[in-house]
Design a protein around this motif. Sequence first.
Motif, PDB file in Angstrom:
ATOM      1  N   GLN A 282       0.830  -1.199   0.000  1.00 30.61           N
ATOM      2  CA  GLN A 282       0.000   0.000   0.000  1.00 30.61           C
ATOM      3  C   GLN A 282       0.869   1.255   0.000  1.00 30.61           C
ATOM      4  O   GLN A 282       0.539   2.243   0.644  1.00 30.61           O
ATOM      5  N   ASP A 283       1.971   1.188  -0.727  1.00 29.44           N
ATOM      6  CA  ASP A 283       2.875   2.328  -0.812  1.00 29.44           C
ATOM      7  C   ASP A 283       3.240   2.574  -2.271  1.00 29.44           C
ATOM      8  O   ASP A 283       2.513   2.174  -3.184  1.00 29.44           O
ATOM      9  N   TRP A 284       4.398   3.201  -2.496  1.00 35.23           N
ATOM     10  CA  TRP A 284       4.805   3.555  -3.850  1.00 35.23           C
ATOM     11  C   TRP A 284       4.963   2.349  -4.769  1.00 35.23           C
ATOM     12  O   TRP A 284       4.809   2.461  -5.985  1.00 35.23           O
ATOM     13  N   ARG A 285       5.251   1.178  -4.183  1.00 34.24           N
ATOM     14  CA  ARG A 285       5.439  -0.010  -5.002  1.00 34.24           C
ATOM     15  C   ARG A 285       4.152  -0.399  -5.725  1.00 34.24           C
ATOM     16  O   ARG A 285       4.181  -0.765  -6.898  1.00 34.24           O
ATOM     17  N   GLN A 286       3.030  -0.307  -5.024  1.00 30.90           N
ATOM     18  CA  GLN A 286       1.758  -0.598  -5.684  1.00 30.90           C
ATOM     19  C   GLN A 286       1.449   0.443  -6.755  1.00 30.90           C
ATOM     20  O   GLN A 286       0.970   0.114  -7.843  1.00 30.90           O
ATOM     21  N   ALA A 287       1.738   1.720  -6.461  1.00 32.31           N
ATOM     22  CA  ALA A 287       1.477   2.785  -7.433  1.00 32.31           C
ATOM     23  C   ALA A 287       2.277   2.570  -8.713  1.00 32.31           C
ATOM     24  O   ALA A 287       1.762   2.767  -9.816  1.00 32.31           O
ATOM     25  N   VAL A 288       3.537   2.153  -8.549  1.00 24.17           N
ATOM     26  CA  VAL A 288       4.377   1.909  -9.724  1.00 24.17           C
ATOM     27  C   VAL A 288       3.933   0.648 -10.453  1.00 24.17           C
ATOM     28  O   VAL A 288       3.760   0.644 -11.676  1.00 24.17           O
ATOM     29  N   TYR A 289       3.741  -0.449  -9.701  1.00 26.34           N
ATOM     30  CA  TYR A 289       3.400  -1.713 -10.346  1.00 26.34           C
ATOM     31  C   TYR A 289       2.053  -1.656 -11.055  1.00 26.34           C
ATOM     32  O   TYR A 289       1.880  -2.252 -12.126  1.00 26.34           O
ATOM     33  N   SER A 290       1.102  -0.913 -10.485  1.00 23.97           N
ATOM     34  CA  SER A 290      -0.226  -0.844 -11.092  1.00 23.97           C
ATOM     35  C   SER A 290      -0.238  -0.029 -12.376  1.00 23.97           C
ATOM     36  O   SER A 290      -1.250  -0.008 -13.079  1.00 23.97           O
ATOM     37  N   ARG A 291       0.887   0.625 -12.685  1.00 17.89           N
ATOM     38  CA  ARG A 291       1.021   1.357 -13.956  1.00 17.89           C
ATOM     39  C   ARG A 291       2.244   0.890 -14.740  1.00 17.89           C
ATOM     40  O   ARG A 291       2.691   1.557 -15.666  1.00 17.89           O
ATOM     41  N   SER A 292       2.801  -0.251 -14.360  1.00 14.17           N
ATOM     42  CA  SER A 292       4.083  -0.694 -14.901  1.00 14.17           C
ATOM     43  C   SER A 292       4.029  -1.013 -16.394  1.00 14.17           C
ATOM     44  O   SER A 292       5.017  -0.785 -17.114  1.00 14.17           O
ATOM     45  N   LEU A 293       2.915  -1.518 -16.899  1.00 17.88           N
ATOM     46  CA  LEU A 293       2.826  -1.834 -18.323  1.00 17.88           C
ATOM     47  C   LEU A 293       2.899  -0.559 -19.162  1.00 17.88           C
ATOM     48  O   LEU A 293       3.685  -0.478 -20.120  1.00 17.88           O
ATOM     49  N   GLY A 294       2.105   0.433 -18.796  1.00 19.81           N
ATOM     50  CA  GLY A 294       2.139   1.694 -19.525  1.00 19.81           C
ATOM     51  C   GLY A 294       3.477   2.395 -19.394  1.00 19.81           C
ATOM     52  O   GLY A 294       3.988   2.964 -20.365  1.00 19.81           O
ATOM     53  N   LEU A 295       4.076   2.348 -18.197  1.00 13.13           N
ATOM     54  CA  LEU A 295       5.380   2.984 -17.985  1.00 13.13           C
ATOM     55  C   LEU A 295       6.466   2.304 -18.810  1.00 13.13           C
ATOM     56  O   LEU A 295       7.356   2.968 -19.355  1.00 13.13           O
ATOM     57  N   ALA A 296       6.404   0.970 -18.907  1.00 14.27           N
ATOM     58  CA  ALA A 296       7.390   0.249 -19.713  1.00 14.27           C
ATOM     59  C   ALA A 296       7.264   0.632 -21.180  1.00 14.27           C
ATOM     60  O   ALA A 296       8.269   0.856 -21.871  1.00 14.27           O
ATOM     61  N   MET A 297       6.026   0.724 -21.679  1.00 15.76           N
ATOM     62  CA  MET A 297       5.823   1.119 -23.072  1.00 15.76           C
ATOM     63  C   MET A 297       6.304   2.549 -23.308  1.00 15.76           C
ATOM     64  O   MET A 297       6.893   2.849 -24.352  1.00 15.76           O
ATOM     65  N   ALA A 298       6.061   3.426 -22.352  1.00 17.52           N
ATOM     66  CA  ALA A 298       6.528   4.806 -22.476  1.00 17.52           C
ATOM     67  C   ALA A 298       8.053   4.852 -22.496  1.00 17.52           C
ATOM     68  O   ALA A 298       8.654   5.584 -23.294  1.00 17.52           O
ATOM     69  N   LEU A 299       8.697   4.064 -21.635  1.00 18.70           N
ATOM     70  CA  LEU A 299      10.161   4.029 -21.593  1.00 18.70           C
ATOM     71  C   LEU A 299      10.727   3.525 -22.917  1.00 18.70           C
ATOM     72  O   LEU A 299      11.663   4.121 -23.471  1.00 18.70           O
ATOM     73  N   PHE A 300      10.157   2.427 -23.437  1.00 20.74           N
ATOM     74  CA  PHE A 300      10.634   1.885 -24.711  1.00 20.74           C
ATOM     75  C   PHE A 300      10.425   2.884 -25.848  1.00 20.74           C
ATOM     76  O   PHE A 300      11.258   2.991 -26.755  1.00 20.74           O
ATOM     77  N   PHE A 301       9.310   3.621 -25.794  1.00 18.09           N
ATOM     78  CA  PHE A 301       9.053   4.623 -26.820  1.00 18.09           C
ATOM     79  C   PHE A 301      10.121   5.713 -26.796  1.00 18.09           C
ATOM     80  O   PHE A 301      10.720   6.041 -27.828  1.00 18.09           O
TER      81      PHE A 301
END
Length: 235
Positions: free
Chosen positions: A131-150
């Motif tokens: 219930q901290d930053w790890r959930q916030a990051v993981y719950s958006r990790s797919l979109g963030l990975a695609m953004a990073l690759f872009f």
Amino acid sequence: MTGGNGPDRAERLGFWRSNSLTLVFGGAFLVVLAAQAVAGRAEFNEQMAVAGLQQIGFGAYLTSSDFAVDVTENWQSEFLQFFLYVFGTVHLLQRGSPESKPLDRTGTESDREQRTGEHAGSDSPRWAGTQDWRQAVYSRSLGLAMALFFFLSWFAQSVAGVSAYNAERLLQFQAPIDWSAYLASSDFWNRSLQNWQSELLAVSAMAILSVYLRQRGSPESKPVGSPHSATGVEG
């Protein structure tokens, strides 16, 4: 009795069958990339012959800026497509499309619906239950990975692009330009925008055509007999 989609069934199917979607498309990618390299080198050497310059070997072409910019400009547009699609489908809807969530589920949804925090199960990914930053990051990790690759592939395109662009300028006895000037050039933006518009067209076409057309057995389509108004239903 175990469920039809459980680990036991995956083991019975075997590694190749249970990962066939990734393996087939990954293998096809390598084949097409190799074919592009062969065709690209032939075209490049034709241009060199016309200019009266020495042709290059296959290995030299693979490490050339000409090949790199052609590859990366396509990669960045594909990752842009999925980055926008992953984030866009959180809030954007299309009535009747299996590519859309049901019309009453717009937004990021509740912890219960997403099985996060205290609602995470024993089989949930570890960070989903925090219930901290790890959930916030993981719950958006797919979109963030695609953004990073872009952004990485777009940056690589710009670096390879300025090198290829300057090589053309030198052939025309023009002075080369630096990277920052290339970022503002029509060549860079033409390469980027011509790919972006095709990806956005493909996404919008898929969203609306899947309302009325079907592909039996595909999760990208609704079941054949589903009404056109059925939304968020996969076949």
